[in-house]
Design a protein around this motif. Structure first.
Motif, PDB file in Angstrom:
ATOM      1  N   ASP A 102       0.853  -1.188   0.000  1.00  7.57           N
ATOM      2  CA  ASP A 102       0.000   0.000   0.000  1.00  7.57           C
ATOM      3  C   ASP A 102       0.892   1.242   0.000  1.00  7.57           C
ATOM      4  O   ASP A 102       1.732   1.405   0.891  1.00  7.57           O
ATOM      5  CB  ASP A 102      -0.854  -0.056   1.273  1.00  7.57           C
ATOM      6  CG  ASP A 102      -1.858   1.077   1.356  1.00  7.57           C
ATOM      7  OD1 ASP A 102      -1.647   2.135   0.738  1.00  7.57           O
ATOM      8  OD2 ASP A 102      -2.853   0.889   2.081  1.00  7.57           O
ATOM      9  N   ILE A 103       0.680   2.104  -0.957  1.00 11.49           N
ATOM     10  CA  ILE A 103       1.566   3.267  -1.099  1.00 11.49           C
ATOM     11  C   ILE A 103       1.447   4.220   0.092  1.00 11.49           C
ATOM     12  O   ILE A 103       2.382   4.947   0.401  1.00 11.49           O
ATOM     13  CB  ILE A 103       1.307   3.986  -2.438  1.00 11.49           C
ATOM     14  CG1 ILE A 103       2.520   4.840  -2.810  1.00 11.49           C
ATOM     15  CG2 ILE A 103       0.035   4.804  -2.407  1.00 11.49           C
ATOM     16  CD1 ILE A 103       2.624   5.170  -4.263  1.00 11.49           C
ATOM     17  N   VAL A 111      -5.914   4.904  -5.627  1.00 15.65           N
ATOM     18  CA  VAL A 111      -4.789   5.448  -4.858  1.00 15.65           C
ATOM     19  C   VAL A 111      -5.148   6.820  -4.283  1.00 15.65           C
ATOM     20  O   VAL A 111      -4.820   7.128  -3.139  1.00 15.65           O
ATOM     21  CB  VAL A 111      -3.543   5.642  -5.761  1.00 15.65           C
ATOM     22  CG1 VAL A 111      -2.369   6.135  -4.953  1.00 15.65           C
ATOM     23  CG2 VAL A 111      -3.177   4.371  -6.471  1.00 15.65           C
ATOM     24  N   PRO A 151       2.807   4.583  -7.672  1.00 19.45           N
ATOM     25  CA  PRO A 151       1.849   3.508  -7.974  1.00 19.45           C
ATOM     26  C   PRO A 151       1.905   3.250  -9.487  1.00 19.45           C
ATOM     27  O   PRO A 151       2.635   3.933 -10.206  1.00 19.45           O
ATOM     28  CB  PRO A 151       0.511   4.139  -7.591  1.00 19.45           C
ATOM     29  CG  PRO A 151       0.678   5.587  -7.962  1.00 19.45           C
ATOM     30  CD  PRO A 151       2.156   5.921  -7.732  1.00 19.45           C
TER      31      PRO A 151
END
Ligand code: ADP
Length: 174
Positions: free
Chosen positions: A9-10, A32, A118
């Protein structure tokens, strides 16, 4: 420059800057974008609104990038870039490449040394993952930057596998 692939997960990345696959309104969306605003808190959106009012009244153009602070995320900045919607009839590769180049240019201006990306345009905007990965990897490899670590943060096995193939390059057996 070091390129790393991470499954995850960014919004959880401890890096100088995380890149957001934003839309041109800069006012939030799904994917995102939604995750970054949810986890980062309202300060990011407040800065985005100011940017809208002061510089981007008609929205941030596709292929461009702009920075805000990162609110409660474990990063210092969010770099918002607007990926192109994939088209079957028009080649928009150059616009997707521009997202990576412009994000790195903004990162250089900020003095960021580590940047997490991402898979821009590969979600709601419909870009086929393998092609999105090739454009992403090739563009960052070809860009001259003072960023020393680029981390592609991939949500799911399909995205990770596509970026892994792109980093390894074409299979010589085929
Ligand atoms: P776009 O509108 O540019 O296509 P999306 O946010 O819809 O952007 O999706 C871009 C990619 O990011 C997709 O592969 C999606 O699965 C992935 N993604 C969604 N949420 C996260 C997250 N929290 N961290 C990293 N990648 C994510």
């Amino acid at each position: 420059m070091d390129i790393r692939l991470v499954r995850g997960d960014i919004t959880e990345q401890h890096v100088d800057a995380v890149v957001n696959a934003a839309n041109s309104s800069l006012l939030g969306g799904g994917g995102v974008d939604g995750a970054i605003h949810r986890r980062g808190g309202p300060d990011i959106l407040a800065e985005c609104r100011e940017l809208r009012a002061s510089k981007y009244g008609r929205g941030l153009p596709t292929g461009r990038a702009v920075a805000t602070t990162a609110g409660r995320l474990p990063a210092r900045w969010v770099i918002h870039t607007v990926g192109p919607v994939h088209s079957a009839t028009e080649d928009r590769t150059e616009l997707l490449a521009s997202c990576y180049r412009e994000s790195l240019r903004v990162a250089d201006e900020l003095g960021a040394r580590s940047v997490a990306f991402p898979a821009v345009s590969a979600g709601v905007y419909g870009w086929p993952m393998d092609d999105a990965a090739r454009v992403a990897v090739r563009t960052v490899q070809e860009t001259s930057t003072t960023v020393s670590e680029i981390r592609f943060v991939l949500f799911g096995d399909e995205a990770y596998a596509a970026f892994d193939r792109a980093v390894r390059g074409p299979d010589p057996k085929h």
